[in-house]
Design an enzyme around this catalytic site. Sequence first.
Site, PDB file in Angstrom:
ATOM      1  N   ASP A 171       2.531  -3.299   1.812  1.00 59.32           N
ATOM      2  CA  ASP A 171       1.411  -2.495   2.307  1.00 59.32           C
ATOM      3  C   ASP A 171       0.197  -3.348   2.688  1.00 59.32           C
ATOM      4  O   ASP A 171      -0.786  -2.838   3.223  1.00 59.32           O
ATOM      5  CB  ASP A 171       0.984  -1.457   1.249  1.00 59.32           C
ATOM      6  CG  ASP A 171       1.937  -0.266   1.209  1.00 59.32           C
ATOM      7  OD1 ASP A 171       2.926  -0.272   1.962  1.00 59.32           O
ATOM      8  OD2 ASP A 171       1.689   0.660   0.413  1.00 59.32           O
ATOM      9  N   ASN A 200      -1.118   6.059  -4.123  1.00 58.61           N
ATOM     10  CA  ASN A 200       0.307   6.146  -4.449  1.00 58.61           C
ATOM     11  C   ASN A 200       0.553   6.512  -5.913  1.00 58.61           C
ATOM     12  O   ASN A 200       1.565   7.116  -6.236  1.00 58.61           O
ATOM     13  CB  ASN A 200       1.018   4.838  -4.082  1.00 58.61           C
ATOM     14  CG  ASN A 200       1.166   4.700  -2.575  1.00 58.61           C
ATOM     15  OD1 ASN A 200       0.981   5.667  -1.831  1.00 58.61           O
ATOM     16  ND2 ASN A 200       1.481   3.494  -2.113  1.00 58.61           N
ATOM     17  N   ARG A 216      14.145   4.969   5.750  1.00 56.77           N
ATOM     18  CA  ARG A 216      13.741   5.083   4.344  1.00 56.77           C
ATOM     19  C   ARG A 216      14.744   5.943   3.593  1.00 56.77           C
ATOM     20  O   ARG A 216      14.545   7.137   3.381  1.00 56.77           O
ATOM     21  CB  ARG A 216      12.308   5.619   4.276  1.00 56.77           C
ATOM     22  CG  ARG A 216      11.347   4.651   4.944  1.00 56.77           C
ATOM     23  CD  ARG A 216       9.928   5.072   4.892  1.00 56.77           C
ATOM     24  NE  ARG A 216       9.263   4.717   3.664  1.00 56.77           N
ATOM     25  CZ  ARG A 216       7.947   4.738   3.518  1.00 56.77           C
ATOM     26  NH1 ARG A 216       7.170   5.077   4.507  1.00 56.77           N
ATOM     27  NH2 ARG A 216       7.404   4.407   2.364  1.00 56.77           N
TER      28      ARG A 216
HETATM   29  C1  UD1 Z   1       6.257   3.154  -1.907  1.00 55.49           C
HETATM   30  C2  UD1 Z   1       4.865   3.329  -1.366  1.00 55.49           C
HETATM   31  C3  UD1 Z   1       4.704   2.551  -0.070  1.00 55.49           C
HETATM   32  C4  UD1 Z   1       5.097   1.094  -0.274  1.00 55.49           C
HETATM   33  C5  UD1 Z   1       6.472   0.984  -0.931  1.00 55.49           C
HETATM   34  C6  UD1 Z   1       6.842  -0.442  -1.305  1.00 55.49           C
HETATM   35  C7  UD1 Z   1       4.321   5.541  -2.140  1.00 55.49           C
HETATM   36  C8  UD1 Z   1       4.059   6.965  -1.794  1.00 55.49           C
HETATM   37  N1  UD1 Z   1       4.648   4.742  -1.141  1.00 55.49           N
HETATM   38  O1  UD1 Z   1       7.147   3.695  -0.956  1.00 55.49           O
HETATM   39  O2  UD1 Z   1       3.348   2.653   0.330  1.00 55.49           O
HETATM   40  O3  UD1 Z   1       5.134   0.469   0.974  1.00 55.49           O
HETATM   41  O4  UD1 Z   1       6.517   1.775  -2.125  1.00 55.49           O
HETATM   42  O5  UD1 Z   1       5.894  -0.959  -2.187  1.00 55.49           O
HETATM   43  O6  UD1 Z   1       4.178   5.126  -3.281  1.00 55.49           O
HETATM   44  N2  UD1 Z   1      15.258   2.100  -0.734  1.00 55.49           N
HETATM   45  C9  UD1 Z   1      16.628   2.355  -0.703  1.00 55.49           C
HETATM   46  N3  UD1 Z   1      17.085   3.511  -1.293  1.00 55.49           N
HETATM   47  C10 UD1 Z   1      16.265   4.399  -1.898  1.00 55.49           C
HETATM   48  C11 UD1 Z   1      14.881   4.126  -1.925  1.00 55.49           C
HETATM   49  C12 UD1 Z   1      14.414   2.964  -1.332  1.00 55.49           C
HETATM   50  O7  UD1 Z   1      17.398   1.575  -0.157  1.00 55.49           O
HETATM   51  O8  UD1 Z   1      16.760   5.413  -2.407  1.00 55.49           O
HETATM   52  C13 UD1 Z   1      14.738   0.847  -0.132  1.00 55.49           C
HETATM   53  C14 UD1 Z   1      13.752   1.095   1.005  1.00 55.49           C
HETATM   54  O9  UD1 Z   1      14.412   1.280   2.249  1.00 55.49           O
HETATM   55  C15 UD1 Z   1      12.909  -0.164   0.961  1.00 55.49           C
HETATM   56  C16 UD1 Z   1      12.881  -0.533  -0.522  1.00 55.49           C
HETATM   57  O10 UD1 Z   1      13.966   0.177  -1.124  1.00 55.49           O
HETATM   58  O11 UD1 Z   1      13.542  -1.198   1.665  1.00 55.49           O
HETATM   59  C17 UD1 Z   1      11.600  -0.170  -1.236  1.00 55.49           C
HETATM   60  O12 UD1 Z   1      11.316   1.202  -1.044  1.00 55.49           O
HETATM   61  P1  UD1 Z   1      10.476   2.032  -2.104  1.00 55.49           P
HETATM   62  O13 UD1 Z   1       9.891   1.113  -3.106  1.00 55.49           O
HETATM   63  O14 UD1 Z   1      11.289   3.171  -2.598  1.00 55.49           O
HETATM   64  O15 UD1 Z   1       9.312   2.604  -1.218  1.00 55.49           O
HETATM   65  P2  UD1 Z   1       8.635   4.017  -1.344  1.00 55.49           P
HETATM   66  O16 UD1 Z   1       8.651   4.491  -2.768  1.00 55.49           O
HETATM   67  O17 UD1 Z   1       9.182   4.914  -0.290  1.00 55.49           O
END
Ligand code: UD1
Length: 432
Positions: free
Chosen positions: A305, A23, A122
């Site tokens: 994760d 990541n 997501r």
């Molecule tokens: C990254 C990791 C993933 C890990 C996650 C949480 C990468 C490529 N992937 O995913 O393996 O499981 O962090 O540690 O690094 N959210 C919103 N709005 C947004 C973005 C996120 O509401 O614009 C919410 C998501 O639905 C979720 C939470 O925020 O509930 C965390 O998501 P996020 O930390 O952004 O996950 P990723 O970056 O997609």
Amino acid sequence: MSQYVVAGGTPLVGEVEIGGAKNAALGILAASIMTDETVTVENMPDVRDTNVLLDAMEGIGVEIHRPSRHVVNINGSRVRNVNIEYELIKKIRASYYLVGALLGKYREAEVPLPGGCNIGSRPIDQHIKGFRALGAEVDVEGGVIRARAEKLTGAHIYMDVVTVGATINIMMASCMAEGKTTIENAAKEPHVVDVANFLNSMGAKIRGAGTDVIRISGVRSLHAAEYSIIPDQIEAGTFMFASAITRGDIMIRNVIPKHLESISSKLMEMGCEVDEFDDAVRVVCARGLRPTQIKTLPYPGFPTDMQPQAGVTLATSGGVSTITESIFENRFKYVDEVVRMGADIKVEGNTSIIRGVPKLTGANITAPDLRAGAALVIAALAAEGCSVVDAIHYIERGYEDFELKLKHLGARIEKADGETEIRKQKLKLLSA
Ligand code: UD1
């Protein structure tokens, strides 16, 4: 689709070397195109997600050389267009990092919306909010995100949820903006810090990464750098739980023990011995496991994760455990599969109630996503008899040489491709 054939019941014993963090690598690869000079990235994991991103970058004119398996030289000076048209890129979540990187450098980006693991809805509203705050016009149409700006200007951005992806994306988009940007309620994950350190090594001015307030002073341009990616916290954690569930003894090398603290604490609560060294941890599980309570949280909390790997392990403990998943709503898809191996788990809302059973038994199971897939493999390694784990392409997205590393620890696991090979590998494993 390929499968793993696993003969379980052998404690895993020995040493394993952890690779670079997938990541972090995804953010760093995208960020590397923000300079016209050549960037060298070391400790690059050779996994499907990073390779897909590299292919997509090549597709827009980025020059990529791989002098060895874990080193990549990247030169983004000849980027021909900012429009990523690449079918596969939709399959990796981190494709959206190209929006932050391209917008930050070229003030324009057009990238298909991410797919990645199907672990829940997501949204990307926080990414969009950040880009807009910096002055970009952003629209999402026909599965594509388009961002454009005459000029990017530093801004004060408060994240409504703690998000790794949006924090990294806004850091990239703002590091060449005019003036100062503040990201409040930022994610503190080790890979956020790693991407910030990488950008700083290219001349960016990012302070506070690893805390919940990140401050970025815009610079005119970024320059060449050589950088080594941090070890993968989740790969390491997976081997730690593999030791616990198989009642093994594994020395996990090339890790940052600090990044593993929440995982180590839970394993100790469960009755494992965890010894920390400078860049290694040893997990020994000599007796039965105790139940525990887990809630997934942003770093430094217990990582979402690692939730499936913890869930299958607790399924073999001596009591009732609960796991509350507070980040992604669809992360219990492994439960149906492990129940078919004899586990006693019920899911109510975002909590699973796990009643430990004395043993799991081998079954034909299917990986529903990346981390759940790895969890099912370690469950199969602990189970009595033979299992076939299908859809292992998910696992290959994020684990390099998974079966080879497990084999090195004494696991009886073989890769197969279809029914004939599965039968052949089963016979081989059972007669060994
Ligand atoms: C990254 C990791 C993933 C890990 C996650 C949480 C990468 C490529 N992937 O995913 O393996 O499981 O962090 O540690 O690094 N959210 C919103 N709005 C947004 C973005 C996120 O509401 O614009 C919410 C998501 O639905 C979720 C939470 O925020 O509930 C965390 O998501 P996020 O930390 O952004 O996950 P990723 O970056 O997609």
